[in-house]
Each structure stands twice: as structure tokens, then as C-alpha cells.
Design an enzyme around this catalytic site. Structure first.
Site, PDB file in Angstrom:
ATOM      1  N   CYS A 147      -9.995 -49.527  22.399  1.00 42.87           N
ATOM      2  CA  CYS A 147     -10.820 -48.946  21.319  1.00 42.87           C
ATOM      3  C   CYS A 147     -12.141 -48.329  21.772  1.00 42.87           C
ATOM      4  O   CYS A 147     -12.495 -47.239  21.323  1.00 42.87           O
ATOM      5  CB  CYS A 147     -11.165 -50.018  20.305  1.00 42.87           C
ATOM      6  SG  CYS A 147      -9.754 -50.677  19.521  1.00 42.87           S
ATOM      7  N   ARG A 182     -19.229 -50.834  34.568  1.00 38.68           N
ATOM      8  CA  ARG A 182     -17.854 -50.680  35.060  1.00 38.68           C
ATOM      9  C   ARG A 182     -17.014 -51.907  34.701  1.00 38.68           C
ATOM     10  O   ARG A 182     -16.235 -52.406  35.512  1.00 38.68           O
ATOM     11  CB  ARG A 182     -17.818 -50.379  36.563  1.00 38.68           C
ATOM     12  CG  ARG A 182     -16.496 -49.660  36.944  1.00 38.68           C
ATOM     13  CD  ARG A 182     -16.320 -49.435  38.448  1.00 38.68           C
ATOM     14  NE  ARG A 182     -17.437 -48.781  39.048  1.00 38.68           N
ATOM     15  CZ  ARG A 182     -18.093 -49.256  40.120  1.00 38.68           C
ATOM     16  NH1 ARG A 182     -17.739 -50.383  40.688  1.00 38.68           N
ATOM     17  NH2 ARG A 182     -19.111 -48.580  40.613  1.00 38.68           N
ATOM     18  N   SER A 183     -17.200 -52.393  33.473  1.00 35.58           N
ATOM     19  CA  SER A 183     -16.374 -53.532  33.058  1.00 35.58           C
ATOM     20  C   SER A 183     -14.950 -53.044  32.838  1.00 35.58           C
ATOM     21  O   SER A 183     -14.706 -51.855  32.631  1.00 35.58           O
ATOM     22  CB  SER A 183     -16.918 -54.160  31.779  1.00 35.58           C
ATOM     23  OG  SER A 183     -16.739 -53.292  30.688  1.00 35.58           O
ATOM     24  N   ASP A 205     -22.285 -49.678  38.699  1.00 35.59           N
ATOM     25  CA  ASP A 205     -22.390 -51.059  38.228  1.00 35.59           C
ATOM     26  C   ASP A 205     -23.489 -51.747  39.020  1.00 35.59           C
ATOM     27  O   ASP A 205     -24.243 -51.097  39.740  1.00 35.59           O
ATOM     28  CB  ASP A 205     -21.035 -51.782  38.230  1.00 35.59           C
ATOM     29  CG  ASP A 205     -20.648 -52.366  39.570  1.00 35.59           C
ATOM     30  OD1 ASP A 205     -21.318 -52.054  40.578  1.00 35.59           O
ATOM     31  OD2 ASP A 205     -19.671 -53.122  39.610  1.00 35.59           O
ATOM     32  N   PHE A 270     -23.685 -47.658  24.478  1.00 35.60           N
ATOM     33  CA  PHE A 270     -22.720 -48.465  23.722  1.00 35.60           C
ATOM     34  C   PHE A 270     -23.022 -49.954  23.788  1.00 35.60           C
ATOM     35  O   PHE A 270     -22.366 -50.765  23.131  1.00 35.60           O
ATOM     36  CB  PHE A 270     -21.273 -48.165  24.153  1.00 35.60           C
ATOM     37  CG  PHE A 270     -20.900 -48.613  25.550  1.00 35.60           C
ATOM     38  CD1 PHE A 270     -20.557 -49.933  25.816  1.00 35.60           C
ATOM     39  CD2 PHE A 270     -20.876 -47.715  26.597  1.00 35.60           C
ATOM     40  CE1 PHE A 270     -20.199 -50.348  27.090  1.00 35.60           C
ATOM     41  CE2 PHE A 270     -20.519 -48.109  27.879  1.00 35.60           C
ATOM     42  CZ  PHE A 270     -20.182 -49.441  28.122  1.00 35.60           C
ATOM     43  N   ALA A 271     -24.038 -50.346  24.589  1.00 33.66           N
ATOM     44  CA  ALA A 271     -24.389 -51.770  24.657  1.00 33.66           C
ATOM     45  C   ALA A 271     -24.996 -52.222  23.336  1.00 33.66           C
ATOM     46  O   ALA A 271     -25.568 -51.407  22.600  1.00 33.66           O
ATOM     47  CB  ALA A 271     -25.392 -51.992  25.785  1.00 33.66           C
TER      48      ALA A 271
HETATM   49  P1  NAD Z   1     -19.771 -56.802  31.051  1.00 38.90           P
HETATM   50  O1  NAD Z   1     -20.808 -57.858  31.237  1.00 38.90           O
HETATM   51  O2  NAD Z   1     -18.340 -57.132  31.265  1.00 38.90           O
HETATM   52  O3  NAD Z   1     -20.109 -55.561  31.991  1.00 38.90           O
HETATM   53  C1  NAD Z   1     -21.412 -55.099  32.202  1.00 38.90           C
HETATM   54  C2  NAD Z   1     -21.397 -53.967  33.218  1.00 38.90           C
HETATM   55  O4  NAD Z   1     -22.731 -53.490  33.384  1.00 38.90           O
HETATM   56  C3  NAD Z   1     -20.902 -54.376  34.591  1.00 38.90           C
HETATM   57  O5  NAD Z   1     -20.159 -53.313  35.154  1.00 38.90           O
HETATM   58  C4  NAD Z   1     -22.202 -54.588  35.379  1.00 38.90           C
HETATM   59  O6  NAD Z   1     -22.058 -54.401  36.772  1.00 38.90           O
HETATM   60  C5  NAD Z   1     -23.063 -53.499  34.774  1.00 38.90           C
HETATM   61  N1  NAD Z   1     -24.481 -53.771  34.914  1.00 38.90           N
HETATM   62  C6  NAD Z   1     -25.166 -54.852  34.468  1.00 38.90           C
HETATM   63  N2  NAD Z   1     -26.478 -54.724  34.790  1.00 38.90           N
HETATM   64  C7  NAD Z   1     -26.611 -53.561  35.447  1.00 38.90           C
HETATM   65  C8  NAD Z   1     -27.697 -52.880  36.029  1.00 38.90           C
HETATM   66  N3  NAD Z   1     -28.917 -53.375  36.003  1.00 38.90           N
HETATM   67  N4  NAD Z   1     -27.468 -51.687  36.627  1.00 38.90           N
HETATM   68  C9  NAD Z   1     -26.220 -51.165  36.667  1.00 38.90           C
HETATM   69  N5  NAD Z   1     -25.159 -51.763  36.122  1.00 38.90           N
HETATM   70  C10 NAD Z   1     -25.339 -52.950  35.531  1.00 38.90           C
HETATM   71  O7  NAD Z   1     -20.001 -56.248  29.564  1.00 38.90           O
HETATM   72  P2  NAD Z   1     -19.066 -55.342  28.611  1.00 38.90           P
HETATM   73  O8  NAD Z   1     -17.968 -56.160  28.028  1.00 38.90           O
HETATM   74  O9  NAD Z   1     -18.715 -54.078  29.304  1.00 38.90           O
HETATM   75  O10 NAD Z   1     -20.090 -55.030  27.464  1.00 38.90           O
HETATM   76  C11 NAD Z   1     -21.286 -54.317  27.769  1.00 38.90           C
HETATM   77  C12 NAD Z   1     -22.066 -54.087  26.492  1.00 38.90           C
HETATM   78  O11 NAD Z   1     -21.333 -53.245  25.636  1.00 38.90           O
HETATM   79  C13 NAD Z   1     -22.361 -55.337  25.677  1.00 38.90           C
HETATM   80  O12 NAD Z   1     -23.655 -55.203  25.111  1.00 38.90           O
HETATM   81  C14 NAD Z   1     -21.308 -55.317  24.603  1.00 38.90           C
HETATM   82  O13 NAD Z   1     -21.725 -55.978  23.440  1.00 38.90           O
HETATM   83  C15 NAD Z   1     -21.184 -53.835  24.370  1.00 38.90           C
HETATM   84  N6  NAD Z   1     -19.879 -53.408  23.851  1.00 38.90           N
HETATM   85  C16 NAD Z   1     -19.907 -52.541  22.802  1.00 38.90           C
HETATM   86  C17 NAD Z   1     -18.717 -52.094  22.271  1.00 38.90           C
HETATM   87  C18 NAD Z   1     -18.758 -51.123  21.136  1.00 38.90           C
HETATM   88  O14 NAD Z   1     -17.749 -50.607  20.741  1.00 38.90           O
HETATM   89  N7  NAD Z   1     -19.919 -50.802  20.612  1.00 38.90           N
HETATM   90  C19 NAD Z   1     -17.498 -52.535  22.773  1.00 38.90           C
HETATM   91  C20 NAD Z   1     -17.486 -53.398  23.887  1.00 38.90           C
HETATM   92  C21 NAD Z   1     -18.698 -53.823  24.412  1.00 38.90           C
END
Ligand code: NAD
Length: 317
Positions: A147, A182-183, A205, A270-271
């Protein structure tokens, strides 16, 4: 007087609107009310909030939504049962549950035919290999995309980053995109999707930077990935060259450096944390501060697609 931005901020609700209208129209054509079941097996207030938001959106667009709260040790049995129930069209789980690899097992337990979030490994495989249909050569059943990456593609289409004059499958040709995340849920599949559509993607990442490209030869079906030398390349050096910057860093302390964004860049966060300071509005051409409402539209769009795929299979049996 404060400075007036030259660009525009575009809200996710605005982008989601045409999709929700399309979803309502498609649901109204069905002879039944599709049912989505969400399983809540943790006590995370954010998951409960997301679940209630999903429920409200489902009801308002003509779907039935059942939120089932289960003990985490009962989740496996509940998923197996829901897989078998004909009246259930889509299933999702609010993760994390165990917070380790058991969650992956539980995710993969959801039948691909009901996997509304598109997280089954078969769908990931198709995404990474640029396989768009489940039933070649008929090509009547579309593969399901996860999604959030799908929402991002639709946002980029809405914002005009995709060039509809180019061939389908290559409409990001010549575009450079920086993605900070890069999650396996969002950042990596997103980088692959955009590269499969012709973009050069810099995927950042916490540890390194990778480059995803399709290359100029369109007979090459899938993207290629290389590690960039971080002694040479950095966010600071790459960001000013990019047409699009996308962030998903789950930390309130992280802020993308505005000074490295070129005027007119498309900027999307998107965070759930705010990865940009307010001054980004003075640099961005189009700025999308959050995308949640588009993601939820894609969840329901996927649900319709699962139903359409099932109809194709039923017809051919
Ligand atoms: P995750 O923790 O699995 O991945 C985080 C990623 O960010 C990793 O690749 C990590 O290496 C990178 N990262 C962290 N700090 C960093 C930095 N200082 N510099 C560079 N890269 C960095 O998280 P996720 O599941 O991918 O979710 C990330 C965010 O997105 C969360 O806030 C989550 O709530 C949000 N999210 C939003 C949606 C949406 O549809 N709006 C969907 C999924 C996740």
C-alpha cells in the site's frame, strides 16, 4: 512579514479524493458488501488509532470492517480461520505483534488472495522483478502492490512527476529521486518500483547509499542496484541534483537539511514524524507533508483488486 512560498503544499486528502470516488463507484457495482477484517493483537495505541481510522474509512466508502482483538498466541489460528471464510474478502494485521521474525511468518500466513496490504512474498517477488500480472500470458489478474509504495506512485502521478507522454513503464525516465528510508515495508520496494518505471533512485538508509536504475535498454525488465561510495556521494551532494526527495525517518529528532534542496523540488514525507522544518515550503515546488490518507485509499483499492482477481479466477474455473 513572513516570506511567501513560491511552491504549494498539497494535502493527502486532496490527492486521495479521486481514488476514494473511484473506490465508491467500484464498490457500488458489486453484488455484495466487501468485508475487511483487521486483527489487533498488541496494545499499541497507534495501532488502535490506525485500526479505528481504517474502520471509519471502510464504513464511509461502503465496505464492512470487522476489528478483531485477539491474544497474540491466538493470532495464528485466527488467521487460518479467516483465510477459509468466504465472506472475508481482505485480511490485515496491525504489526508489530511479537516484534521479531514470528511477525513475518504471521504476515505470510495470510492467503495471497486476501492479502489487502500486498505484503505476501509472491507480490514482493513480482514487484522486485517488474512482473505486473499474476496470470501471464492472459494478463487479466494484476499483481498486488504494497500500500505505501503504491500510494507514493499514485502521489507522484498526481503531482505530474510521471510523464504520460512517455511509454507506460518508463514514465519516470530521466528523473532523479532521493529516498531516505530503505525498510522492507516502504523504502526498498519504493526504490525498486520507481527505478522499474525509469527513474534513477538514490536510496539512503542509516548505513549507506544505494543507486537503483532501470538502464536505457527497455528489454531489461528489472532494475539494477549498486552501492555508492559514501566517500564520494552523500545526501548533501545528491539532494541538490534530485527532482524528488522522499523521507521516511521514524524519529522526531531527524530533519532533512533544507539548504541542500533545490528550488522547485517535489518533496514528500511519509514518516509519522515531521522530517522537514517549515522552511522547506520556501524551497519545495510541491510539498506533501504526510500521505496516510492516500495509503488507506490504496488499501481499499487493493481490496477491490483482490475481488476482481477472484472473479477472473471464478470465471475461468
Ligand atoms: P523502519 O524503522 O523499518 O525503517 C526506517 C528506515 O529509515 C531505515 O531504512 C533506516 O535505515 C532509515 N533511517 C533511520 N534514521 C536515518 C537517518 N538518520 N538517516 C538515514 N536513514 C535513516 O520504519 P518504516 O516501517 O519504514 O516506517 C518509517 C516511517 O514511516 C514511520 O514513521 C512509519 O510510521 C511511517 N509509515 C507511514 C506509512 C504511511 O502510509 N503513511 C506507512 C508505513 C510507514
Amino acid at each position: 512579514m513572513s516570506a511567501k512560498p513560491a511552491g504549494r503544499t498539497i494535502l493527502a486528502s486532496t490527492i486521495a479524493k479521486p481514488f476514494t470516488e473511484e473506490i465508491v463507484a467500484n464498490v457500488s457495482k458489486l453484488s455484495f458488501k466487501p468485508k475487511l477484517v483487521g486483527f489487533l493483537a498488541n496494545d499499541d495505541p497507534a495501532a488502535a488509532m490506525y485500526a479505528s481510522w481504517t474502520g471509519k474509512t471502510c464504513e464511509s466508502l461502503g465496505f464492512q470492517y470487522d476489528l478483531i482483538t485477539v491474544d497474540k498466541n491466538e493470532l495464528e489460528a485466527s488467521l487460518i480461520k479467516a483465510n477459509k471464510e468466504d465472506e472475508v474478502s481482505g485480511i490485515m494485521v496491525y504489526f508489530p505483534v511479537f516484534g521479531d521474525r514470528q511477525d513475518q511468518y504471521l504476515q505470510q500466513l495470510i492467503s495471497p488472495e486476501k492479502d489487502v496490504e500486498g505484503l505476501n512474498f509472491m507480490y514482493y517477488h513480482n514487484l522486485y522483478h517488474n512482473v505486473r500480472f499474476l496470470d501471464p500470458p492472459n494478463n487479466e489478474q494484476k499483481s498486488i502492490l504494497p500500500c505505501t509504495p503504491l500510494a507514493m506512485v499514485k502521489i507522484l502521478e498526481y503531482l505530474g512527476v510521471y510523464n504520460s507522454l512517455l511509454h507506460y513503464g518508463n514514465r519516470l525516465y530521466g528523473k532523479k529521486v532521493l529516498i531516505v528510508n530503505r525498510s522492507e515495508i516502504v523504502g526498498r520496494p519504493l526504490a525498486a518500483l520507481l527505478a522499474n518505471d525509469g527513474a534513477t533512485v538514490y536510496s539512503v538508509d542509516i548505513n549507506d547509499i544505494q543507486q537503483f536504475t532501470r538502464g536505457d535498454d527497455l528489454s531489461e525488465q528489472r532494475h539494477k542496484v549498486i552501492d555508492l561510495d559514501t566517500g564520494v556521494h552523500s545526501v548533501e551532494s545528491l539532494a541538490p541534483t534530485c527532482d524528488v526527495i522522499i523521507t521516511g525517518v521514524p524519529s522526531d529528532n531527524y530533519k532533512f537539511p533544507t539548504e541542500h534542496v533545490t528550488n522547485g523540488t517535489v518533496v514528500i514525507n511519509f514518516a509519522s514524524a515531521k522530517n522537514f522544518n517549515e522552511d522547506i515550503k520556501l524551497k519545495a515546488g510541491l510539498y506533501v507533508p504526510s500521505i496516510g490518507k492516500v495509503t488507506i485509499s490504496m488499501l481499499l483499492r487493493n481490496l477491490i483488486r483482490l475481488i476482481e482477481n477472484r472473479e477472473v479466477r471464478d470465471r475461468s474455473e
